[in-house]
Design a protein around this motif. Structure first.
Motif, PDB file in Angstrom:
ATOM      1  N   ARG A 166       0.813  -1.215   0.000  1.00 26.56           N
ATOM      2  CA  ARG A 166       0.000   0.000   0.000  1.00 26.56           C
ATOM      3  C   ARG A 166       0.850   1.270   0.000  1.00 26.56           C
ATOM      4  O   ARG A 166       0.336   2.371   0.049  1.00 26.56           O
ATOM      5  CB  ARG A 166      -0.916   0.011   1.224  1.00 26.56           C
ATOM      6  CG  ARG A 166      -1.864  -1.188   1.264  1.00 26.56           C
ATOM      7  CD  ARG A 166      -2.639  -1.189   2.563  1.00 26.56           C
ATOM      8  NE  ARG A 166      -1.739  -1.199   3.709  1.00 26.56           N
ATOM      9  CZ  ARG A 166      -2.064  -0.734   4.907  1.00 26.56           C
ATOM     10  NH1 ARG A 166      -3.252  -0.214   5.125  1.00 26.56           N
ATOM     11  NH2 ARG A 166      -1.200  -0.780   5.894  1.00 26.56           N
ATOM     12  N   LEU A 167       2.172   1.090  -0.026  1.00 24.06           N
ATOM     13  CA  LEU A 167       3.072   2.250  -0.023  1.00 24.06           C
ATOM     14  C   LEU A 167       2.835   3.126  -1.251  1.00 24.06           C
ATOM     15  O   LEU A 167       2.744   2.638  -2.370  1.00 24.06           O
ATOM     16  CB  LEU A 167       4.521   1.749  -0.022  1.00 24.06           C
ATOM     17  CG  LEU A 167       5.615   2.807  -0.124  1.00 24.06           C
ATOM     18  CD1 LEU A 167       5.731   3.576   1.184  1.00 24.06           C
ATOM     19  CD2 LEU A 167       6.941   2.173  -0.488  1.00 24.06           C
ATOM     20  N   LEU A 168       2.732   4.451  -1.035  1.00 23.62           N
ATOM     21  CA  LEU A 168       2.552   5.378  -2.151  1.00 23.62           C
ATOM     22  C   LEU A 168       3.911   5.661  -2.788  1.00 23.62           C
ATOM     23  O   LEU A 168       4.835   6.110  -2.115  1.00 23.62           O
ATOM     24  CB  LEU A 168       1.910   6.680  -1.667  1.00 23.62           C
ATOM     25  CG  LEU A 168       0.538   6.533  -0.994  1.00 23.62           C
ATOM     26  CD1 LEU A 168      -0.023   7.909  -0.654  1.00 23.62           C
ATOM     27  CD2 LEU A 168      -0.441   5.785  -1.899  1.00 23.62           C
ATOM     28  N   LYS A 169       4.014   5.422  -4.102  1.00 22.85           N
ATOM     29  CA  LYS A 169       5.278   5.565  -4.809  1.00 22.85           C
ATOM     30  C   LYS A 169       5.351   6.908  -5.551  1.00 22.85           C
ATOM     31  O   LYS A 169       4.383   7.673  -5.569  1.00 22.85           O
ATOM     32  CB  LYS A 169       5.468   4.412  -5.801  1.00 22.85           C
ATOM     33  CG  LYS A 169       5.307   3.036  -5.180  1.00 22.85           C
ATOM     34  CD  LYS A 169       6.301   2.808  -4.046  1.00 22.85           C
ATOM     35  CE  LYS A 169       7.716   2.622  -4.561  1.00 22.85           C
ATOM     36  NZ  LYS A 169       7.953   1.273  -5.080  1.00 22.85           N
ATOM     37  N   SER A 228      16.669  18.196   9.245  1.00 26.51           N
ATOM     38  CA  SER A 228      17.544  17.088   8.852  1.00 26.51           C
ATOM     39  C   SER A 228      16.857  16.146   7.853  1.00 26.51           C
ATOM     40  O   SER A 228      17.530  15.363   7.190  1.00 26.51           O
ATOM     41  CB  SER A 228      17.998  16.298  10.081  1.00 26.51           C
ATOM     42  OG  SER A 228      16.891  15.656  10.685  1.00 26.51           O
ATOM     43  N   LEU A 229      15.533  16.213   7.743  1.00 16.75           N
ATOM     44  CA  LEU A 229      14.820  15.347   6.796  1.00 16.75           C
ATOM     45  C   LEU A 229      14.668  15.988   5.423  1.00 16.75           C
ATOM     46  O   LEU A 229      14.162  15.361   4.490  1.00 16.75           O
ATOM     47  CB  LEU A 229      13.426  15.006   7.341  1.00 16.75           C
ATOM     48  CG  LEU A 229      13.407  14.127   8.588  1.00 16.75           C
ATOM     49  CD1 LEU A 229      11.998  14.036   9.158  1.00 16.75           C
ATOM     50  CD2 LEU A 229      13.928  12.739   8.266  1.00 16.75           C
ATOM     51  N   ASN A 230      15.111  17.245   5.299  1.00 18.06           N
ATOM     52  CA  ASN A 230      14.949  17.953   4.036  1.00 18.06           C
ATOM     53  C   ASN A 230      15.561  17.179   2.876  1.00 18.06           C
ATOM     54  O   ASN A 230      16.675  16.672   2.976  1.00 18.06           O
ATOM     55  CB  ASN A 230      15.612  19.329   4.138  1.00 18.06           C
ATOM     56  CG  ASN A 230      15.191  20.258   3.031  1.00 18.06           C
ATOM     57  OD1 ASN A 230      14.055  20.223   2.575  1.00 18.06           O
ATOM     58  ND2 ASN A 230      16.111  21.099   2.585  1.00 18.06           N
ATOM     59  N   ASN A 231      14.799  17.084   1.783  1.00 12.39           N
ATOM     60  CA  ASN A 231      15.253  16.452   0.541  1.00 12.39           C
ATOM     61  C   ASN A 231      15.312  14.916   0.590  1.00 12.39           C
ATOM     62  O   ASN A 231      15.718  14.303  -0.388  1.00 12.39           O
ATOM     63  CB  ASN A 231      16.615  17.015   0.116  1.00 12.39           C
ATOM     64  CG  ASN A 231      16.737  17.083  -1.388  1.00 12.39           C
ATOM     65  OD1 ASN A 231      15.747  17.275  -2.087  1.00 12.39           O
ATOM     66  ND2 ASN A 231      17.942  16.916  -1.890  1.00 12.39           N
ATOM     67  N   LYS A 232      14.938  14.324   1.696  1.00  9.13           N
ATOM     68  CA  LYS A 232      14.869  12.862   1.736  1.00  9.13           C
ATOM     69  C   LYS A 232      13.553  12.396   1.112  1.00  9.13           C
ATOM     70  O   LYS A 232      12.653  13.194   0.897  1.00  9.13           O
ATOM     71  CB  LYS A 232      15.007  12.362   3.170  1.00  9.13           C
ATOM     72  CG  LYS A 232      16.381  12.682   3.757  1.00  9.13           C
ATOM     73  CD  LYS A 232      16.626  11.994   5.079  1.00  9.13           C
ATOM     74  CE  LYS A 232      18.071  12.245   5.527  1.00  9.13           C
ATOM     75  NZ  LYS A 232      18.342  11.660   6.856  1.00  9.13           N
ATOM     76  N   THR A 233      13.440  11.100   0.841  1.00 10.57           N
ATOM     77  CA  THR A 233      12.264  10.619   0.124  1.00 10.57           C
ATOM     78  C   THR A 233      11.253   9.951   1.050  1.00 10.57           C
ATOM     79  O   THR A 233      11.620   9.420   2.103  1.00 10.57           O
ATOM     80  CB  THR A 233      12.658   9.630  -0.988  1.00 10.57           C
ATOM     81  OG1 THR A 233      11.485   9.289  -1.730  1.00 10.57           O
ATOM     82  CG2 THR A 233      13.256   8.355  -0.404  1.00 10.57           C
ATOM     83  N   VAL A 234       9.978  10.010   0.656  1.00 14.27           N
ATOM     84  CA  VAL A 234       8.935   9.281   1.393  1.00 14.27           C
ATOM     85  C   VAL A 234       8.438   8.076   0.596  1.00 14.27           C
ATOM     86  O   VAL A 234       7.451   7.450   0.969  1.00 14.27           O
ATOM     87  CB  VAL A 234       7.719  10.186   1.726  1.00 14.27           C
ATOM     88  CG1 VAL A 234       8.123  11.338   2.616  1.00 14.27           C
ATOM     89  CG2 VAL A 234       7.037  10.681   0.468  1.00 14.27           C
ATOM     90  N   THR A 235       9.108   7.772  -0.498  1.00 17.22           N
ATOM     91  CA  THR A 235       8.586   6.749  -1.416  1.00 17.22           C
ATOM     92  C   THR A 235       9.204   5.377  -1.218  1.00 17.22           C
ATOM     93  O   THR A 235       9.007   4.480  -2.041  1.00 17.22           O
ATOM     94  CB  THR A 235       8.764   7.185  -2.881  1.00 17.22           C
ATOM     95  OG1 THR A 235      10.154   7.439  -3.120  1.00 17.22           O
ATOM     96  CG2 THR A 235       7.958   8.420  -3.170  1.00 17.22           C
ATOM     97  N   SER A 236       9.969   5.195  -0.147  1.00 23.45           N
ATOM     98  CA  SER A 236      10.507   3.876   0.174  1.00 23.45           C
ATOM     99  C   SER A 236      10.073   3.489   1.578  1.00 23.45           C
ATOM    100  O   SER A 236      10.003   4.350   2.458  1.00 23.45           O
ATOM    101  CB  SER A 236      12.039   3.908   0.094  1.00 23.45           C
ATOM    102  OG  SER A 236      12.583   2.822   0.832  1.00 23.45           O
ATOM    103  N   ASP A 237       9.778   2.226   1.802  1.00 23.82           N
ATOM    104  CA  ASP A 237       9.399   1.846   3.169  1.00 23.82           C
ATOM    105  C   ASP A 237      10.635   1.683   4.056  1.00 23.82           C
ATOM    106  O   ASP A 237      10.530   1.293   5.211  1.00 23.82           O
ATOM    107  CB  ASP A 237       8.496   0.616   3.198  1.00 23.82           C
ATOM    108  CG  ASP A 237       9.093  -0.555   2.468  1.00 23.82           C
ATOM    109  OD1 ASP A 237      10.258  -0.465   2.052  1.00 23.82           O
ATOM    110  OD2 ASP A 237       8.381  -1.554   2.302  1.00 23.82           O
TER     111      ASP A 237
END
Length: 192
Positions: free
Chosen positions: A4-7, A140-149
């Motif tokens: 169900r992860l949003l890619k 510190s989370l800037n520019n990191k991705t949310v598209t990987s679990d």
DNA sequence: CGCCAGATTGACT
DNA sequence: GTCAATCTGGCGG
């Protein structure tokens, strides 16, 4: 692997489409061996050079350049001592982001209460600065991705029903002539 | 370096 | 409803 992860393709669309689409989804924040979860209750869409309320309006700067990044990456900046958590969302070669404005706490509530220093559930994450504190979100989370679990933050689909309310965006000086704030109608975690 | 604005929050009239 | 605190980043000198 959570199916169900949003890619990335979810975020590679018009920001207002993505802003609506994120409502009711579940956000998962992981650090150390702690896992915090919340339901997305309220969002706002921001554009690029055509949007005077956008951080991208005056062109690329050091602090806003991640807004030009890959759809599904994180854009964070500071307002009055509060970190604003955005997810980059735009069509190919455009600019845009979604501000997450409110969450309903689901899991790790005791940790969130400590992070916020309040006990009232409605005060934990109903507001962009509040939810960042609740979830230990900062620059510190800037520019990191949310598209990987494997990400420190990611978002999964959720099968719930609700009505969507809209309004003009909150707190902006000059808004567009279009309602770009979206929220789950009647939900008590909507910000004021 | 000093000044200023800001997609806010919390306390208060 | 009003209002000021607090800090980061941009900008001018």
């Amino acid at each position: 692997m959570d199916l169900r992860l949003l890619k990335k393709r979810f975020y590679e669309r018009d920001p207002k489409i993505v802003a609506r689409g994120l409502l009711g989804k579940k956000i998962v924040r992981r650090f150390g061996n702690i896992s915090l979860e919340g339901l997305i209750i309220e969002t706002e869409a921001y554009y690029g050079s055509k949007d005077p309320a956008s951080r991208a309006f005056y062109g690329m700067k050091n602090y806003n350049k991640s807004m030009w990044g890959e759809p599904g990456s994180i854009f964070i900046y500071n307002v009055h001592n509060n970190w604003m958590f955005n997810i980059v969302a735009h069509e190919f070669r455009k600019v845009g982001a979604i501000l997450i404005r409110a969450l309903e706490p689901l899991k790790g509530i005791e940790v969130m209460k400590v992070n916020r220093g309040v006990g009232d559930l409605r005060l934990i994450a109903s507001g962009p600065g509040r939810l960042s504190r609740a979830l230990n979100i900062d620059k510190s989370l800037n520019n990191k991705t949310v598209t990987s679990d494997h990400s420190e933050i990611f978002i999964v689909d959720n099968n719930i029903e609700f009505d969507i309310g809209t309004s003009y965006r909150i707190g902006v000086k000059i808004d567009l002539d279009e309602k770009l704030r979206f929220f789950i109608k009647g939900n008590k975690y909507v910000s004021r």
